[in-house]
Enzyme design. Structure first.
Site, short mmCIF file in Angstrom:
data_model
loop_
_atom_site.label_atom_id
_atom_site.label_comp_id
_atom_site.label_asym_id
_atom_site.label_seq_id
_atom_site.Cartn_x
_atom_site.Cartn_y
_atom_site.Cartn_z
N SER A 85 -38.88 -12.52 25.61
CA SER A 85 -37.66 -12.36 26.42
C SER A 85 -37.89 -12.78 27.86
O SER A 85 -36.95 -12.81 28.64
CB SER A 85 -37.22 -10.90 26.42
OG SER A 85 -36.97 -10.48 25.12
N HIS A 106 -36.05 -19.05 23.01
CA HIS A 106 -35.55 -17.69 23.19
C HIS A 106 -34.20 -17.50 22.50
O HIS A 106 -33.19 -18.04 22.96
CB HIS A 106 -35.46 -17.37 24.69
CG HIS A 106 -35.00 -15.98 24.97
ND1 HIS A 106 -34.08 -15.68 25.95
CD2 HIS A 106 -35.31 -14.81 24.39
CE1 HIS A 106 -33.87 -14.38 25.95
NE2 HIS A 106 -34.61 -13.82 25.02
N GLU A 124 -32.34 -20.44 24.39
CA GLU A 124 -32.89 -21.02 25.61
C GLU A 124 -34.20 -21.73 25.25
O GLU A 124 -35.10 -21.12 24.66
CB GLU A 124 -33.14 -19.93 26.66
CG GLU A 124 -31.83 -19.29 27.13
CD GLU A 124 -32.02 -18.16 28.14
OE1 GLU A 124 -31.15 -18.01 29.01
OE2 GLU A 124 -33.02 -17.42 28.05
N ASN A 146 -30.52 -13.72 30.94
CA ASN A 146 -30.93 -12.37 31.34
C ASN A 146 -31.13 -12.27 32.85
O ASN A 146 -30.83 -11.25 33.46
CB ASN A 146 -32.22 -11.96 30.63
CG ASN A 146 -31.95 -11.56 29.19
OD1 ASN A 146 -30.89 -11.04 28.86
ND2 ASN A 146 -32.88 -11.84 28.30
N1 LIG Z 1 -34.61 -7.28 20.30
C1 LIG Z 1 -33.99 -8.13 21.11
O1 LIG Z 1 -32.83 -7.93 21.49
C2 LIG Z 1 -34.68 -9.38 21.55
C3 LIG Z 1 -33.91 -10.49 21.96
C4 LIG Z 1 -34.55 -11.68 22.32
C5 LIG Z 1 -35.94 -11.74 22.30
N2 LIG Z 1 -36.67 -10.63 21.92
C6 LIG Z 1 -38.14 -10.77 21.89
O2 LIG Z 1 -38.54 -11.01 20.55
C7 LIG Z 1 -39.83 -10.43 20.34
C8 LIG Z 1 -39.76 -9.46 19.17
O3 LIG Z 1 -38.83 -8.45 19.50
P1 LIG Z 1 -38.21 -7.49 18.38
O4 LIG Z 1 -37.07 -6.79 19.01
O5 LIG Z 1 -38.00 -8.27 17.12
O6 LIG Z 1 -39.40 -6.46 18.19
P2 LIG Z 1 -39.72 -5.55 16.93
O7 LIG Z 1 -40.55 -4.44 17.43
O8 LIG Z 1 -38.49 -5.24 16.16
O9 LIG Z 1 -40.62 -6.50 16.01
C9 LIG Z 1 -41.91 -6.92 16.35
C10 LIG Z 1 -42.68 -7.15 15.08
O10 LIG Z 1 -43.95 -7.72 15.40
C11 LIG Z 1 -44.87 -7.21 14.47
N3 LIG Z 1 -46.24 -7.40 14.93
C12 LIG Z 1 -46.93 -6.69 15.86
N4 LIG Z 1 -48.19 -7.15 15.94
C13 LIG Z 1 -48.30 -8.15 15.05
C14 LIG Z 1 -49.36 -9.01 14.66
N5 LIG Z 1 -50.57 -8.90 15.20
N6 LIG Z 1 -49.12 -9.93 13.70
C15 LIG Z 1 -47.91 -10.05 13.13
N7 LIG Z 1 -46.87 -9.26 13.45
C16 LIG Z 1 -47.06 -8.32 14.40
C17 LIG Z 1 -44.48 -5.74 14.36
O11 LIG Z 1 -45.06 -5.15 13.18
C18 LIG Z 1 -42.98 -5.84 14.30
O12 LIG Z 1 -42.49 -5.94 12.97
C19 LIG Z 1 -40.24 -9.81 21.65
O13 LIG Z 1 -41.00 -10.72 22.38
C20 LIG Z 1 -38.91 -9.55 22.33
O14 LIG Z 1 -39.00 -9.49 23.73
C21 LIG Z 1 -36.08 -9.48 21.53
#
Ligand SMILES: NC(=O)c1ccc[n+]([C@@H]2O[C@H](COP(=O)([O-])OP(=O)(O)OC[C@H]3O[C@@H](n4cnc5c(N)ncnc54)[C@H](O)[C@@H]3O)[C@@H](O)[C@H]2O)c1
Length: 410
Positions: A123, A144, A156, A195
């Site tokens: 993000s 993104h 993005e 953002n």
């Molecule tokens: N949730 C949102 O609104 C949003 C929007 C845009 C971007 N993001 C970005 O996307 C990314 C993921 O966010 P999210 O909300 O899906 O998080 P989340 O916590 O729902 O999912 C993250 C996943 O990564 C997995 N993980 C952790 N360590 C790992 C490893 N070593 N190998 C493989 N998998 C592993 C976890 O088990 C989990 O399932 C982050 O960087 C976040 O900033 C999130």
């Protein structure tokens, strides 16, 4: 590598974002390898995908037979090395932790074919830091997505310090091919465009509240009814849990800023942001985290249960919209002046990323650039004893536009 050579895509992390990203690619005919740390998480991701596909069928956007076809295109892996070994593109979507992401990039670099492109869905962490963990920094890029990836159109595409033109172009074209609306972010800047611009509105909202100018409900009303945003800044903060997310992210800011100064190059904005974060900090200390804890800026029926906040239109009558959004317009002008992006891309980002009816710069034209500049100067004068007020000094671009009577869209 050309866009036609992309057939197999690995998604690392099968959480809120990863499962949705995997689904979008599978729906568009790509072979997908979904990687996470346990079978249980992967099974859960597959059932979320199935549930979402069924909703697409209900809406008539997918034929019932296709559910099986889409699911058959997704293979799951708990071993990252196997999940990336024949991929053309890898998208990292693990938790927002720079050290974890660096480790993942190292591992992907070791195990994926040498021409494979590696993208991060961070993000706003420095993609440059992830690129430096590989031996193919020109093939590392930001991609993104917005939540939920199955629905939100905006992507993005971020060029980090090393991303080649070819890599950025490929991700841009691929995003279009899967029906998304990509925008190009030419510099690896914290929080990118949507953002970053939205946050400038939110921080000014926090400050207006902190300085006793308006209550959250008044500002949120102006955002809903005068700005055309589906939610106000305070209700959205409660809804997404942004109080906690932001304060946790800020913990690593000093270290990252020292190591990657180009990632947060706008020092006036940084001071403005850090001052404004006093407001959520007070709430955080009291345990008021938003919907998650049942109370944030507003009260909710119980922890974890959201109900739409009642915000009357009259509440925002005395809120001056220009005063609320002029800092974000100033920040947008900074982004344009510094070659990060263009005005139409900023507006697209805010409309698609936050569902605003109009772009922030379209709104600036409507309100009058001269008035925006005047408002910023007044704010600067009023708060000049505070260091953060330098952020209100109008950017050269805005001053020149006001002087010449120009608009963003002439
Ligand atoms: N949730 C949102 O609104 C949003 C929007 C845009 C971007 N993001 C970005 O996307 C990314 C993921 O966010 P999210 O909300 O899906 O998080 P989340 O916590 O729902 O999912 C993250 C996943 O990564 C997995 N993980 C952790 N360590 C790992 C490893 N070593 N190998 C493989 N998998 C592993 C976890 O088990 C989990 O399932 C982050 O960087 C976040 O900033 C999130």
């Amino acid at each position: 590598m050309g866009i036609h050579e992309i057939n197999t895509i690995s998604v690392i992390g099968a959480g809120a974002m990863g499962h949705g990203i995997a689904q979008v690619f599978a729906m568009n005919g790509f072979e997908v390898h979904l990687v996470d740390i346990s079978e249980e998480i992967l099974e859960n991701a597959l059932s979320r995908i199935k549930y979402s596909l069924e909703r697409f069928v209900k809406k008539g956007k997918l034929s019932p037979d296709d559910i099986e076809n889409v699911l058959n295109r997704i293979k799951t892996y708990v071993e990252l090395s196997k999940g990336v070994r024949d991929s053309d593109l890898v998208i990292e979507a693990v938790s927002e932790d720079i050290n974890l992401k660096i480790k993942i990039f190292e591992k992907v670099d070791e195990n994926a074919p040498k021409d494979t492109i590696i993208a991060s869905n961070t993000s706003g962490l420095p993609i440059t830091a992830m690129a430096e963990a590989t031996k193919r920094s020109d093939k590392v890029v930001g991609m993104h997505w917005f939540n939920p990836p199955q629905i939100m159109k905006l992507i993005e595409v971020i060029r980090c310090k090393y991303t080649s033109e070819e890599t950025a172009e490929l991700i841009y074209e691929l995003s279009k091919k899967i029906g998304k609306a990509p925008i190009l972010v030419n510099k690896d800047i914290r929080d990118f465009i949507a953002n970053r611009v939205y946050r400038a509105i939110r921080y000014e909202a926090y400050l207006m509240f902190y300085r006793g100018e308006h209550k959250p409900v008044e500002i949120d009303s102006a955002m809903r009814y005068k700005l055309g945003s589906p939610m106000g800044a305070f209700e959205l903060t409660d809804f997404t849990g942004a109080i906690e997310i932001e304060l946790l992210a800020d913990k690593s800011i000093n270290e990252l800023c020292t190591k990657y100064p180009d990632w947060e190059p706008h020092s006036e904005y940084l001071k403005f942001r850090q001052y404004a974060l006093r407001v959520p900090m007070e709430y955080y200390k009291k345990g008021f985290l938003g919907v998650k804890s049942g109370r944030g800026f507003y009260k909710y029926p119980k922890p974890g249960q959201w109900s739409r906040v009642d915000i009357p239109e009259e509440a925002g009558e005395n809120v001056d919209l220009i005063s609320l959004i002029s800092p974000a317009i100033n920040l947008s002008a900074w982004l344009i002046e510094n070659g990060v992006t263009a005005s139409n891309e900023i507006d697209l980002a805010i409309k698609l990323g936050f569902r605003f009816k109009k772009g922030i710069l379209e709104k600036a034209d409507e309100l009058g650039i001269e008035k925006v500049v005047e408002t910023l100067l007044n704010k600067r004068e009023r708060w000049k004893s505070e260091e953060y007020s330098n952020f209100y000094i109008p950017q050269k671009l805005l001053k020149n536009m006001a002087k010449k009577g120009l608009n963003f869209y002439d």
